[in-house]
Enzyme design. Structure first.
Site, PDB file in Angstrom:
ATOM      1  N   LYS A 153       0.674  -1.161  -0.032  1.00  7.63           N
ATOM      2  CA  LYS A 153       0.083  -0.086  -0.027  1.00  7.63           C
ATOM      3  C   LYS A 153       0.786   1.085  -0.122  1.00  7.63           C
ATOM      4  O   LYS A 153       1.745   1.557   0.849  1.00  7.63           O
ATOM      5  CB  LYS A 153      -0.963  -0.133   1.196  1.00  7.63           C
ATOM      6  N   ARG A 213     -10.697   9.647   1.549  1.00  6.10           N
ATOM      7  CA  ARG A 213     -10.904  10.266   2.802  1.00  6.10           C
ATOM      8  C   ARG A 213     -11.978  11.017   3.208  1.00  6.10           C
ATOM      9  O   ARG A 213     -12.450  11.346   4.211  1.00  6.10           O
ATOM     10  CB  ARG A 213      -9.265  11.083   2.949  1.00  6.10           C
ATOM     11  N   GLU A 266       7.487  -6.533   1.491  1.00  3.20           N
ATOM     12  CA  GLU A 266       6.143  -6.643   2.183  1.00  3.20           C
ATOM     13  C   GLU A 266       5.580  -7.619   2.020  1.00  3.20           C
ATOM     14  O   GLU A 266       4.824  -8.377   2.917  1.00  3.20           O
ATOM     15  CB  GLU A 266       5.698  -5.248   1.753  1.00  3.20           C
ATOM     16  N   LYS A 270      -2.151  -1.367  -3.874  1.00  2.00           N
ATOM     17  CA  LYS A 270      -3.011  -0.498  -3.714  1.00  2.00           C
ATOM     18  C   LYS A 270      -1.836   0.934  -3.806  1.00  2.00           C
ATOM     19  O   LYS A 270      -1.255   1.037  -3.057  1.00  2.00           O
ATOM     20  CB  LYS A 270      -3.817  -0.292  -2.504  1.00  2.00           C
ATOM     21  N   SER A 306     -10.213   5.526  -5.212  1.00  2.00           N
ATOM     22  CA  SER A 306     -11.164   6.496  -5.411  1.00  2.00           C
ATOM     23  C   SER A 306     -10.690   7.673  -6.298  1.00  2.00           C
ATOM     24  O   SER A 306     -11.372   8.102  -7.443  1.00  2.00           O
ATOM     25  CB  SER A 306     -11.365   7.512  -4.030  1.00  2.00           C
ATOM     26  N   TYR A 352     -15.049   0.695  -7.396  1.00  2.00           N
ATOM     27  CA  TYR A 352     -16.333   1.345  -7.246  1.00  2.00           C
ATOM     28  C   TYR A 352     -17.269   1.413  -8.429  1.00  2.00           C
ATOM     29  O   TYR A 352     -18.325   1.629  -8.403  1.00  2.00           O
ATOM     30  CB  TYR A 352     -16.189   3.023  -6.901  1.00  2.00           C
TER      31      TYR A 352
END
Length: 331
Positions: A201, A211, A240, A255, A281, A320
């Site tokens: 991320k 946010r 990671e 992400k 987003s 979305y």
């Protein structure tokens, strides 16, 4: 490998007709590739459109249950939930994350009551619950502390699993949290609850509308660069991912999505595990802005970007546009 020379080989031959293009397609999209992120807010019968995410709303719990039925009918297998916690319930320690009757837990139960056979993925991080908008607890200097934050994340994860969550998705980027959460889930009888780790991320400029949606944009002081990854780094992403898999992650996420297709491809090639991407987003908002400006066709842009994720190696995508895409694919 050698190929026949032109004109014996004409690559346009197999592109000449629609039936042939379909037969030779290397990647195919299906509604089962999609996870639909939804935002939950307080109230009854509430829909709050999000200005920075045109076409996306916050829904009260009853509305979330209705969206779950839409998802099921469109063939979407899983929903991802994010709460818009009211300001009076936010605190420096994010204690509302541990409330068994918080927005997230009520939404999980409502979905499972309405559509028992749909998957529910829940975000694990403290930014929807803290008064300062950071993903963890702060020390006196404002630094996000790792181990004390993990203690709260464990409680948050167990709270969500008890409410009925199927996939716990830690997005906080604390070191060691996957192993701690996995151990706690096993000890508390949640052996079949999956962990989808936000393994890579990045500290990205593409998160702004999100946010706004969860109510943390005006609260956040500073940035999240001390725990989210530097966009310049790819080798670190592999480290990671390796750590999260070693600690018990069932799948991993990259992400944002489109700006990091190279990371998705490297993770899939290196580890051969289920990899998911979050088309975040800002990516969604850019597509909608292009459509509004007459610079592109929504249907074509949505399907092409989703194909790009699959081509890079994704097992699925959080987007979305999930409901819109699923309906296009099912038409």
């Amino acid at each position: 490998m050698s190929y026949a020379p032109y004109p014996a080989l004409r690559l346009r031959r197999t592109r000449a007709a629609a039936w042939s293009r379909a037969m030779h397609a290397e990647i195919r999209l299906h509604p089962s590739d999609l996870i639909w992120p939804l935002f939950v807010t307080e109230g009854q019968g509430v829909e709050e459109p999000i200005a920075s995410l045109p076409g996306v709303s916050r829904w009260s719990v009853d509305g979330i249950a209705a969206r779950a039925k839409e998802a099921r009918d469109a063939g979407i297998p899983c929903l991802a939930l994010f709460p818009n916690t009211q300001p009076e319930r936010r605190s420096d320690d994010g204690a509302e994350a541990l409330n068994p009757d918080n927005l997230m837990c009520r939404a999980i139960r409502a979905i499972k009551d309405a559509v028992p056979d749909i998957g529910v993925l829940t975000d694990v991080a403290l930014d929807p619950y803290t008064a300062h908008g950071q993903d963890g607890l702060l020390d006196e200097a404002g630094y996000v502390v790792n181990d004390a934050t993990i203690d709260v994340l464990i409680g948050q994860s167990l709270n969500q699993a008890t409410a009925g969550a199927d996939i716990i998705a830690p997005s906080d980027m604390m070191d060691g949290r996957v192993g701690a959460i996995r151990e706690a889930l096993e000890e508390e009888g949640h052996a079949n609850v999956q962990i989808m780790a936000y393994a890579a991320k990045y500290a990205s400029a593409f998160y702004g509308p999100f946010r706004d949606a969860v109510g943390s944009s005006g609260l956040l002081k500073g940035d999240k660069k001390s725990y989210q990854m530097d966009p310049a780094n790819s080798e670190e992403a592999l480290r990671e991912v390796a750590l999260d898999l070693a600690e018990g992650a069932d799948s991993v996420m990259v992400k944002p999505g489109l700006p990091y297709l190279d990371i998705i491809a490297r993770v899939k090639d290196r580890f051969e595990v289920p990899v998911f991407a979050y088309q975040v987003s800002g990516e969604y908002a850019m597509i909608e802005a292009a459509v509004a400006a007459g610079a592109g066709d929504r249907d074509a842009l949505v399907l092409e970007t989703l194909l790009a994720f699959k081509r890079a190696g994704c097992s699925g995508v959080l987007t979305y546009h999930a409901l819109h895409a699923a309906r296009l694919l099912g038409a």
